[in-house]
Design a protein around this motif. Structure first.
Motif, PDB file in Angstrom:
ATOM      1  N   VAL A 268     -10.418  53.177 -17.875  1.00 50.07           N
ATOM      2  CA  VAL A 268      -9.493  54.095 -18.099  1.00 50.07           C
ATOM      3  C   VAL A 268      -7.960  53.752 -17.726  1.00 50.07           C
ATOM      4  CG1 VAL A 268      -9.013  56.692 -17.758  1.00 50.07           C
ATOM      5  CG2 VAL A 268     -11.317  55.831 -18.249  1.00 50.07           C
ATOM      6  N   GLY A 269      -8.170  53.080 -16.616  1.00 52.20           N
ATOM      7  CA  GLY A 269      -6.810  52.440 -15.823  1.00 52.20           C
ATOM      8  C   GLY A 269      -5.877  51.799 -16.696  1.00 52.20           C
ATOM      9  N   GLY A 270      -6.472  51.276 -17.723  1.00 55.76           N
ATOM     10  CA  GLY A 270      -5.464  50.358 -18.551  1.00 55.76           C
ATOM     11  C   GLY A 270      -5.833  48.860 -18.683  1.00 55.76           C
ATOM     12  N   ILE A 271      -7.338  48.742 -18.366  1.00 53.03           N
ATOM     13  CA  ILE A 271      -7.818  47.586 -18.406  1.00 53.03           C
ATOM     14  C   ILE A 271      -7.165  46.444 -17.414  1.00 53.03           C
ATOM     15  CG2 ILE A 271      -8.496  45.472 -19.975  1.00 53.03           C
ATOM     16  CD1 ILE A 271      -9.504  48.172 -20.906  1.00 53.03           C
ATOM     17  N   VAL A 272      -7.447  46.930 -16.077  1.00 55.99           N
ATOM     18  CA  VAL A 272      -6.636  46.345 -14.812  1.00 55.99           C
ATOM     19  C   VAL A 272      -7.725  45.332 -14.373  1.00 55.99           C
ATOM     20  CG1 VAL A 272      -5.357  46.503 -12.809  1.00 55.99           C
ATOM     21  CG2 VAL A 272      -4.682  47.883 -14.543  1.00 55.99           C
ATOM     22  N   GLU A 273      -7.526  44.235 -14.439  1.00 51.52           N
ATOM     23  CA  GLU A 273      -8.679  43.347 -13.875  1.00 51.52           C
ATOM     24  C   GLU A 273      -8.160  42.938 -12.381  1.00 51.52           C
ATOM     25  OE1 GLU A 273     -11.049  39.286 -14.525  1.00 51.52           O
ATOM     26  OE2 GLU A 273      -9.593  39.518 -15.709  1.00 51.52           O
ATOM     27  N   LEU A 274      -9.252  43.396 -11.443  1.00 58.72           N
ATOM     28  CA  LEU A 274      -8.594  43.415  -9.889  1.00 58.72           C
ATOM     29  C   LEU A 274      -8.339  41.831  -9.674  1.00 58.72           C
ATOM     30  CD1 LEU A 274     -11.398  45.680  -8.411  1.00 58.72           C
ATOM     31  CD2 LEU A 274      -9.286  46.271  -9.401  1.00 58.72           C
ATOM     32  N   ALA A 275      -7.298  41.593  -8.853  1.00 61.07           N
ATOM     33  CA  ALA A 275      -6.909  40.463  -8.376  1.00 61.07           C
ATOM     34  C   ALA A 275      -7.741  39.476  -7.841  1.00 61.07           C
ATOM     35  CB  ALA A 275      -5.773  40.543  -7.230  1.00 61.07           C
ATOM     36  N   PRO A 276      -7.842  38.425  -8.133  1.00 62.84           N
ATOM     37  CA  PRO A 276      -8.950  37.039  -7.558  1.00 62.84           C
ATOM     38  C   PRO A 276      -9.006  37.440  -6.147  1.00 62.84           C
ATOM     39  CG  PRO A 276      -7.344  36.181  -9.139  1.00 62.84           C
ATOM     40  CD  PRO A 276      -6.755  37.633  -9.059  1.00 62.84           C
ATOM     41  N   GLY A 277     -10.137  37.266  -5.732  1.00 61.72           N
ATOM     42  CA  GLY A 277     -10.603  37.231  -4.330  1.00 61.72           C
ATOM     43  C   GLY A 277     -10.536  38.649  -3.583  1.00 61.72           C
ATOM     44  N   TYR A 278     -10.268  39.669  -4.453  1.00 64.65           N
ATOM     45  CA  TYR A 278     -10.214  40.843  -3.839  1.00 64.65           C
ATOM     46  C   TYR A 278     -11.564  41.699  -3.308  1.00 64.65           C
ATOM     47  CZ  TYR A 278      -9.429  45.828  -3.161  1.00 64.65           C
ATOM     48  OH  TYR A 278      -9.192  47.228  -2.678  1.00 64.65           O
ATOM     49  N   LEU A 279     -12.539  41.527  -4.250  1.00 63.94           N
ATOM     50  CA  LEU A 279     -13.819  41.886  -3.903  1.00 63.94           C
ATOM     51  C   LEU A 279     -14.484  41.491  -2.915  1.00 63.94           C
ATOM     52  CD1 LEU A 279     -15.342  43.018  -7.278  1.00 63.94           C
ATOM     53  CD2 LEU A 279     -14.176  44.642  -5.575  1.00 63.94           C
ATOM     54  N   ILE A 445      -7.538  51.380 -32.685  1.00 65.21           N
ATOM     55  CA  ILE A 445      -7.501  50.600 -31.361  1.00 65.21           C
ATOM     56  C   ILE A 445      -7.074  51.863 -30.276  1.00 65.21           C
ATOM     57  CG2 ILE A 445      -4.890  50.539 -31.403  1.00 65.21           C
ATOM     58  CD1 ILE A 445      -5.198  47.693 -30.183  1.00 65.21           C
ATOM     59  N   GLY A 446      -7.555  51.739 -29.190  1.00 65.08           N
ATOM     60  CA  GLY A 446      -7.556  52.858 -28.062  1.00 65.08           C
ATOM     61  C   GLY A 446      -6.213  52.779 -26.909  1.00 65.08           C
ATOM     62  N   LYS A 447      -5.876  53.603 -26.297  1.00 67.83           N
ATOM     63  CA  LYS A 447      -4.927  53.499 -25.322  1.00 67.83           C
ATOM     64  C   LYS A 447      -5.447  54.104 -24.010  1.00 67.83           C
ATOM     65  CE  LYS A 447      -2.144  57.591 -26.312  1.00 67.83           C
ATOM     66  NZ  LYS A 447      -2.064  58.225 -24.929  1.00 67.83           N
ATOM     67  N   GLY A 448      -4.855  53.700 -23.078  1.00 65.39           N
ATOM     68  CA  GLY A 448      -5.126  54.389 -21.511  1.00 65.39           C
ATOM     69  C   GLY A 448      -4.092  53.824 -20.710  1.00 65.39           C
ATOM     70  N   GLY A 449      -4.480  53.661 -19.363  1.00 64.87           N
ATOM     71  CA  GLY A 449      -3.490  53.773 -18.371  1.00 64.87           C
ATOM     72  C   GLY A 449      -2.865  55.090 -17.969  1.00 64.87           C
ATOM     73  N   TYR A 450      -2.329  55.002 -16.806  1.00 64.18           N
ATOM     74  CA  TYR A 450      -2.102  56.138 -16.091  1.00 64.18           C
ATOM     75  C   TYR A 450      -0.492  56.682 -16.951  1.00 64.18           C
ATOM     76  CZ  TYR A 450       0.265  59.619 -12.986  1.00 64.18           C
ATOM     77  OH  TYR A 450       0.721  60.782 -12.197  1.00 64.18           O
ATOM     78  N   TYR A 451       0.102  55.880 -17.412  1.00 62.85           N
ATOM     79  CA  TYR A 451       1.286  56.289 -18.312  1.00 62.85           C
ATOM     80  C   TYR A 451       0.986  56.310 -19.731  1.00 62.85           C
ATOM     81  CZ  TYR A 451       3.510  54.965 -13.829  1.00 62.85           C
ATOM     82  OH  TYR A 451       3.500  54.820 -12.585  1.00 62.85           O
ATOM     83  N   GLY A 452      -0.279  55.965 -20.014  1.00 56.76           N
ATOM     84  CA  GLY A 452      -0.557  56.003 -21.835  1.00 56.76           C
ATOM     85  C   GLY A 452       0.060  54.740 -22.519  1.00 56.76           C
ATOM     86  N   ASN A 453       0.440  53.726 -21.859  1.00 56.39           N
ATOM     87  CA  ASN A 453       1.027  52.968 -22.449  1.00 56.39           C
ATOM     88  C   ASN A 453       0.322  51.436 -22.770  1.00 56.39           C
ATOM     89  OD1 ASN A 453       1.296  52.175 -19.717  1.00 56.39           O
ATOM     90  ND2 ASN A 453       3.016  50.729 -20.135  1.00 56.39           N
ATOM     91  N   VAL A 454      -0.969  51.496 -22.620  1.00 57.02           N
ATOM     92  CA  VAL A 454      -1.632  50.144 -22.648  1.00 57.02           C
ATOM     93  C   VAL A 454      -2.850  50.416 -23.778  1.00 57.02           C
ATOM     94  CG1 VAL A 454      -3.344  48.619 -21.263  1.00 57.02           C
ATOM     95  CG2 VAL A 454      -1.629  49.910 -20.039  1.00 57.02           C
TER      96      VAL A 454
END
Length: 482
Positions: A268-279, A445-454
């Motif tokens: 829902v957040g806009g297909i944001v893959e968490l930065a490498p090494g974060y988890l 196609i879908g859309k999402g992200g906080y600003y609805g621009n993804v």
């Protein structure tokens, strides 16, 4: 949306002004640089498909809209200026009330994994319904145990005990409850920009105001800095973002926490893959604080990312609890929480019961989904075709300044539109225009992200390279005509 989006070719002094580009024809006319106009792009053609739906004789779009307005919640919105009446589906395609075919690049919000109306899944549902539609888990039935065994076999470590639910929200609520009971702590750490559901606990854990009503939510939730490689302050340095979680533990809690919950790729957040090494870094901090690590796989699970069956595996971690829904049943209302035998025991302290969790029809569908993913090698397809799709989308990014970022993996990809690459200004109006025009070409196609621009690209896992070409060509054609 008049004029033509153009691609500027820079040379000399202007090559140093990499972000000072022009989108619209009226701006282009005032500039002396060379522009390459995209008028010569031909209208893309949808790949052939050997299926025609039966004639539709149901209510019209206007009649359905009138009933929605009269009898359904006003909170229910719809895509497109002219709403789409979907009446039939087959594999990666949907059909409207006039029999027109559309390429489904949204998959019912990352839910349809095997393809619409997959015969194996349909047969499993029909056959189980004919024999026994519902009883209760107070009686024995092999459907729930067979699926639980198969599902547990797909998870690493000691993740062997399954609790079935009806949705992702319900699964996440249960996971948070179990973490608090097991640890004896109440603080939850979640991420900004996250989405975990719309009930009291999950709304509290969600990190976007647009999904949080002004009511009392479950307290004790701390939202950490989002490790967003595109918009985040530390770029792709996952370990730097992880320090914020450690700071929250030290300065926002007693030093002990119940859990950390996150998606590895925010849907829902806009297909944001968490930065490498974060988890890995965060999980280490949480463990030292006595907490559990919860992986929300509601959208990214069940082979959608291609490289792995579960998205958390890409970060090389093993969570204590995994939640899932959406792709688990190919559209059947079904969710699950999987954890270790030790953690699972906490629910024996009181009575825990779910009337529909583990329903035989739903679990029969879930087992069929796992078998189809294996039989048709859908994870491999998601990886191969998804990589190809991302490469093609990246080419588009280099062609159109309005595309600020292309990200994700497999069949969970995002394309973020911006009006200014340097400022990363969300292209909120433009994305709606592109969506409508792509629909006219036959692409959903879908859309999402906080600003609805993804753009959220989450098609069924049977998506082909020809489908990927059609999707990208349709986006290319639409952007060239703006």
């Amino acid at each position: 949306m008049q004029g033509i989006i153009a691609r500027r070719v820079f040379s000399g002094r202007n090559s140093q002004q990499g972000t000072k580009r022009c989108f619209f024809s009226q701006l282009a006319q005032k500039d002396s640089n060379v522009f390459i106009h995209e008028n010569d792009i031909s209208v893309p053609k949808m790949p052939p498909f050997d299926y025609s739906p039966p004639p539709y004789n149901g209510p019209t779009v206007d009649e359905i809209l009138a009933k929605r307005k009269a009898y359904l919640s006003p909170s229910l919105l719809h895509f497109y200026k002219k709403p789409l009446n979907v009446v039939d589906g087959k594999r990666q395609y949907l059909f409207d009330d006039e029999g027109r075919r559309y390429l489904d690049a949204f998959g019912g919000i990352a839910t349809v994994g095997c393809g619409h109306c997959h015969p194996d899944v349909v047969d499993a549902i029909v056959n189980q319904t004919r024999r026994l539609q519902h009883s209760t888990v107070l009686y024995l039935n092999s459907a729930i145990t067979d699926f639980a065994e198969a599902l547990a076999s797909k998870l690493p470590g000691d993740l062997k005990v399954v609790f079935f639910t009806n949705s992702g929200t319900e699964a996440n609520e249960l996971a948070l409850l179990m973490a608090k009971l097991y640890t004896g702590s109440h603080d939850i750490i979640s991420l900004r920009n996250s989405y975990h559901g719309n009930a009291a606990g999950t709304m509290g854990a969600t990190g976007q105001s647009i999904w949080k009503f002004n009511v009392v939510q479950t307290g004790g939730v701390h939202h950490a800095m989002n490790p967003d490689p595109y918009r985040g302050v530390f770029g792709s340095d996952g370990e730097k973002y992880a320090k914020d979680v450690q700071d929250l533990i030290e300065f926002g809690t007693s030093g002990n926490v119940a859990a950390f919950v996150s998606e590895a790729i925010q849907g829902v957040g806009g297909i944001v893959e968490l930065a490498p090494g974060y988890l890995p870094a965060v999980y280490s901090s949480i463990k030292k604080a006595g907490g559990l690590c919860i992986a929300d796989e509601v959208q990214a699970g069940f082979a959608r990312t291609g490289s792995h069956f579960w998205s958390f595996e890409a970060q090389g971690v093993v969570p204590d609890i995994v939640t899932m829904a959406k792709g688990i049943g190919n559209g059947i209302p079904l969710g699950a929480v999987v954890t270790t035998p030790e953690i699972a025991k906490v629910l024996t302290r009181r009575s825990y019961f779910n009337t529909f969790g583990g329903n035989p029809v739903c679990t029969a569908a879930g087992l069929a989904v796992l078998r189809v993913i294996e039989k048709e090698k859908l994870q491999e397809n998601a990886h191969v075709v998804g990589s190809y799709l991302k490469d093609r989308l990246t080419v588009l990014k280099n062609k159109y300044e309005i595309i600020g970022d292309v990200r994700g993996r497999g069949f969970m990809q995002g394309v973020e539109l911006v009006t200014d690459r340097q400022e990363k200004t969300p292209a909120k109006a433009e994305i709606l225009h592109v969506m409508d025009k792509m629909k006219e070409l036959g692409v959903l196609i879908g859309k999402g992200g906080y600003y609805g621009n993804v753009f959220r690209i989450t098609p069924p896992l049977c998506f082909t390279k020809k489908d990927a070409d059609f999707l990208v060509d349709a986006m290319d054609y639409t952007l060239s005509k703006m």
